[in-house]
Scaffold this active site. Structure first.
Site, PDB file in Angstrom:
ATOM      1  N   CYS A   1       0.835  -1.181   0.097  1.00 44.80           N
ATOM      2  CA  CYS A   1       0.148   0.033   0.075  1.00 44.80           C
ATOM      3  C   CYS A   1       0.954   1.367   0.134  1.00 44.80           C
ATOM      4  CB  CYS A   1      -1.049   0.010   1.126  1.00 44.80           C
ATOM      5  SG  CYS A   1      -2.464   0.933   0.796  1.00 44.80           S
TER       6      CYS A   1
ATOM      7  N   HIS B   1      -3.876  -5.135   0.747  1.00 44.03           N
ATOM      8  CA  HIS B   1      -3.203  -5.493   1.992  1.00 44.03           C
ATOM      9  C   HIS B   1      -3.184  -7.035   2.035  1.00 44.03           C
ATOM     10  CE1 HIS B   1      -2.577  -1.644   4.316  1.00 44.03           C
ATOM     11  NE2 HIS B   1      -3.409  -1.381   3.618  1.00 44.03           N
TER      12      HIS B   1
ATOM     13  N   GLU C   1      -1.904  -8.803   4.333  1.00 44.48           N
ATOM     14  CA  GLU C   1      -1.721  -9.354   5.628  1.00 44.48           C
ATOM     15  C   GLU C   1      -2.976  -9.574   6.548  1.00 44.48           C
ATOM     16  OE1 GLU C   1      -1.140  -4.800   5.970  1.00 44.48           O
ATOM     17  OE2 GLU C   1      -0.828  -6.507   4.430  1.00 44.48           O
TER      18      GLU C   1
ATOM     19  N   SER D   1       4.931 -15.221  38.745  1.00 37.56           N
ATOM     20  CA  SER D   1       3.472 -15.145  39.061  1.00 37.56           C
ATOM     21  C   SER D   1       2.799 -16.178  38.698  1.00 37.56           C
ATOM     22  CB  SER D   1       3.031 -13.856  38.327  1.00 37.56           C
ATOM     23  OG  SER D   1       2.999 -14.099  36.990  1.00 37.56           O
ATOM     24  N   GLY D   2       3.323 -17.170  38.055  1.00 35.20           N
ATOM     25  CA  GLY D   2       2.470 -18.250  37.557  1.00 35.20           C
ATOM     26  C   GLY D   2       2.070 -17.967  36.214  1.00 35.20           C
ATOM     27  N   GLY D   3       2.310 -16.958  35.500  1.00 30.14           N
ATOM     28  CA  GLY D   3       1.764 -16.585  34.262  1.00 30.14           C
ATOM     29  C   GLY D   3       2.557 -17.074  33.099  1.00 30.14           C
ATOM     30  N   VAL D   4       2.212 -17.049  32.149  1.00 36.55           N
ATOM     31  CA  VAL D   4       2.754 -17.668  30.877  1.00 36.55           C
ATOM     32  C   VAL D   4       4.030 -17.142  30.487  1.00 36.55           C
ATOM     33  CG1 VAL D   4       2.492 -18.228  28.366  1.00 36.55           C
ATOM     34  CG2 VAL D   4       0.556 -18.351  29.807  1.00 36.55           C
ATOM     35  N   ASP D   5       3.992 -15.761  30.519  1.00 37.72           N
ATOM     36  CA  ASP D   5       5.349 -14.985  30.032  1.00 37.72           C
ATOM     37  C   ASP D   5       6.403 -15.179  30.981  1.00 37.72           C
ATOM     38  OD1 ASP D   5       3.485 -14.242  27.925  1.00 37.72           O
ATOM     39  OD2 ASP D   5       3.025 -12.266  28.692  1.00 37.72           O
ATOM     40  N   SER D   6       6.178 -14.732  32.112  1.00 43.15           N
ATOM     41  CA  SER D   6       7.159 -14.859  33.318  1.00 43.15           C
ATOM     42  C   SER D   6       7.906 -16.340  33.298  1.00 43.15           C
ATOM     43  CB  SER D   6       6.776 -14.277  34.628  1.00 43.15           C
ATOM     44  OG  SER D   6       5.820 -15.265  35.150  1.00 43.15           O
TER      45      SER D   6
END
Length: 511
Positions: free
Chosen positions: A79, A169, A171, A223-228
């Site tokens: 574009c 586009h 994408e 923290s038990g979170g995915v990322d950390s």
């Protein structure tokens, strides 16, 4: 060396979609502001120019040196990127008679490798107000639509890499065969091997972490979170027990979450210390009802506790964080250097206070890629596939003052709801779910007795990224069962309601 594709961002709302599509082709890519100074071109296999809200004819239109880019690698302009390439090379771009937005039928005129295995007529998505009126000398028209004579073009200079441009586009999912087109650019034109996989990422990242950290020791809030969790496992693979994890129980976690997460971390071999700080948080939160004040109290106290624990460990040199790519992208403006960097919600401000180096092994991954890496690392699904959970925890799901009694009530109700979703096979169909304790008491009847107890609201939404969300159409029979379970088993709650608000105008959390 990992081959890469550079995406120069001119401010398009779709730039992250370009990156996602390239990554889905197992090719590593990085998004850079169009004006970024970049010198490491050794492994660059291709360059993609994004769209933009600007017109190339605006006085302050963002620019790029197309000739210089063609000396580095093949270029695909999308574009605005296509129009900029045309104008820079001597062609003409002008306002269209009407703004072209929405679906269109693309007809390609030549069997170029860009259109390999793509139907002669295929649906594409338009979003522009300018059009290419005249191509520069030696440029070739490749495709058209009913309204646009130049919907795609190529330029094959003898001494430089090829240049391709499309005025639609590829994408976005409305362009039916758009991913094929981008894959063709990557494989047929750039010669990418498409071998960037979770296994490849893990191997390379662990090696890089070993070099980056050396013999140093680090600390990380978990923290038990995915990322950390995924970030911690990667760092642990590189330096082992020299990574010290700290998991703080702030008193507003889910039922048994502190014990369950600590146990999971220990089974994974992580060096994690659990801190029971519930009473500290309850004391500081006493009498506080304003949502923002509650958030600030929890954040400030967390930093104080984390900092105190960090100072007990000698020789700490770095702080690990689970920063992911959307955080990085959001912190960089295409209009100039960023004034502020978005910090991880659990450890905001800590790098400056502790004077530690940052180690962020996930900073170039999207959320779904983090989960793929986590599966390759054999991280348990109960951590990888868990719903998002707010940093302030149940404190912002207790409307009004937070007390230990209210936390106990909400933990039990929330546990029944979440476990019921899992048992009914509905947990994976919902993006986020939880219970909210309302500051409302109502009359009820249990047996021959009247009750005057709290009301709980159940919240479940479907979403892709949390930016927008719709309320989940959970079966009525399921909701009836959950309501009965909560009222029968949680003494102190006698009424259950279901939140059917969407975002916008409502938010996912109540506070």
């Amino acid at each position: 060396m990992t081959e890469k594709v550079l995406i120069l961002d001119f401010g398009s709302q779709y730039t992250q979609l370009i990156a996602r599509t390239v990554r889905e082709c197992n090719v590593y890519c990085e998004i850079l502001p169009y004006h970024a100074a970049y010198t490491d071109f050794d492994s660059v296999k291709g360059i993609i120019l994004s769209g933009s809200p600007f017109s190339v004819n605006d006085a302050n239109a963002p620019e790029a040196n197309i000739s210089a880019l063609l000396r580095i690698a093949p270029v695909l302009g999308i574009c605005y990127g296509a129009q900029l390439s045309v104008k820079t090379c001597g062609g003409e771009v002008a306002k269209s008679d009407k703004r072209e937005y929405g679906r269109a039928c693309l007809h390609h005129l030549h069997q170029d490798i860009l259109f390999k295995d793509i139907s002669p007529e295929t649906q594409v998505w338009m979003s522009h107000s300018d059009s290419i009126q005249r191509l520069p000398e030696h440029f070739e028209r490749l495709a058209e639509t009913e309204n646009i004579p130049v919907a795609a073009f190529r330029y094959l200079p003898k001494d430089f890499f090829p240049l391709y441009g499309v005025q639609f586009h590829p994408e976005v999912h409305h362009t039916v065969e758009g991913k094929k087109l981008i894959r063709n650019f990557l494989t047929e034109i750039c010669g990418c091997r498409c071998d960037w996989t979770p296994f490849h990422f893990i191997t390379e990242t662990v090696n890089n972490l070993k070099q980056q950290i050396g013999d140093g020791k680090g600390i990380m809030a978990l923290s038990g979170g995915v990322d950390s969790t995924v970030a911690a496992v990667l760092i642990h693979k590189a330096i082992g027990q020299r990574l010290h994890g700290i998991f703080v129980d702030n008193g507003v976690l889910r039922l048994h979450e502190f014990e369950l997460v600590l146990d999971a971390y220990r089974k994974m071999g992580l060096n994690v210390k659990g801190i029971d700080a519930r009473e500290h948080f309850y004391t500081k939160l006493a009498g506080k009802t304003d949502p923002e004040e509650k958030r600030k109290i929890i954040g400030k106290l967390f930093i104080e506790i984390f900092q105190a624990e960090a100072e007990k460990i000698e020789g700490i040199e770095f702080l690990g964080q689970g920063t992911i790519y959307p955080d990085v992208i959001e912190s960089v403006s295409v209009h100039g250097p960023s004034a502020t960097i978005k910090s991880h919600h659990n450890v905001g401000g800590l790098p400056e206070q502790l004077h530690l180096k940052l180690v962020e092994p996930l900073r170039y991954l999207f959320k779904d890629e983090v989960r793929k890496v986590g599966r390759e690392l054999n991280i348990p699904s109960e951590i990888l596939d868990r719903h998002p959970f707010p940093g302030p925890g149940l404190a912002i799901r207790i409307i009004g003052e937070v007390t230990e009694e209210k936390v106990n009530l909400l933990q039990q109700a929330d546990h029944i709801f979440i476990q019921s979703l899992k048992e009914a096979g509905l947990y994976a169909t919902v993006w986020q779910a939880g219970a909210i304790l309302l500051p409302v008491k109502s009359v009820g009847v249990m047996g021959d007795e009247r009750t005057y107890e709290y009301t709980v609201a159940l919240r479940a939404v479907t979403s892709v990224d949390g930016m927008t969300a719709d309320w989940a159409r959970l079966p009525q029979e399921f909701l009836a069962r959950v309501s009965n379970e909560i009222i029968n088993r949680v003494k102190g709650i006698n009424r259950v309601v279901y939140d059917i608000s969407s975002k916008p105008p409502a938010t996912i959390e109540w506070e």
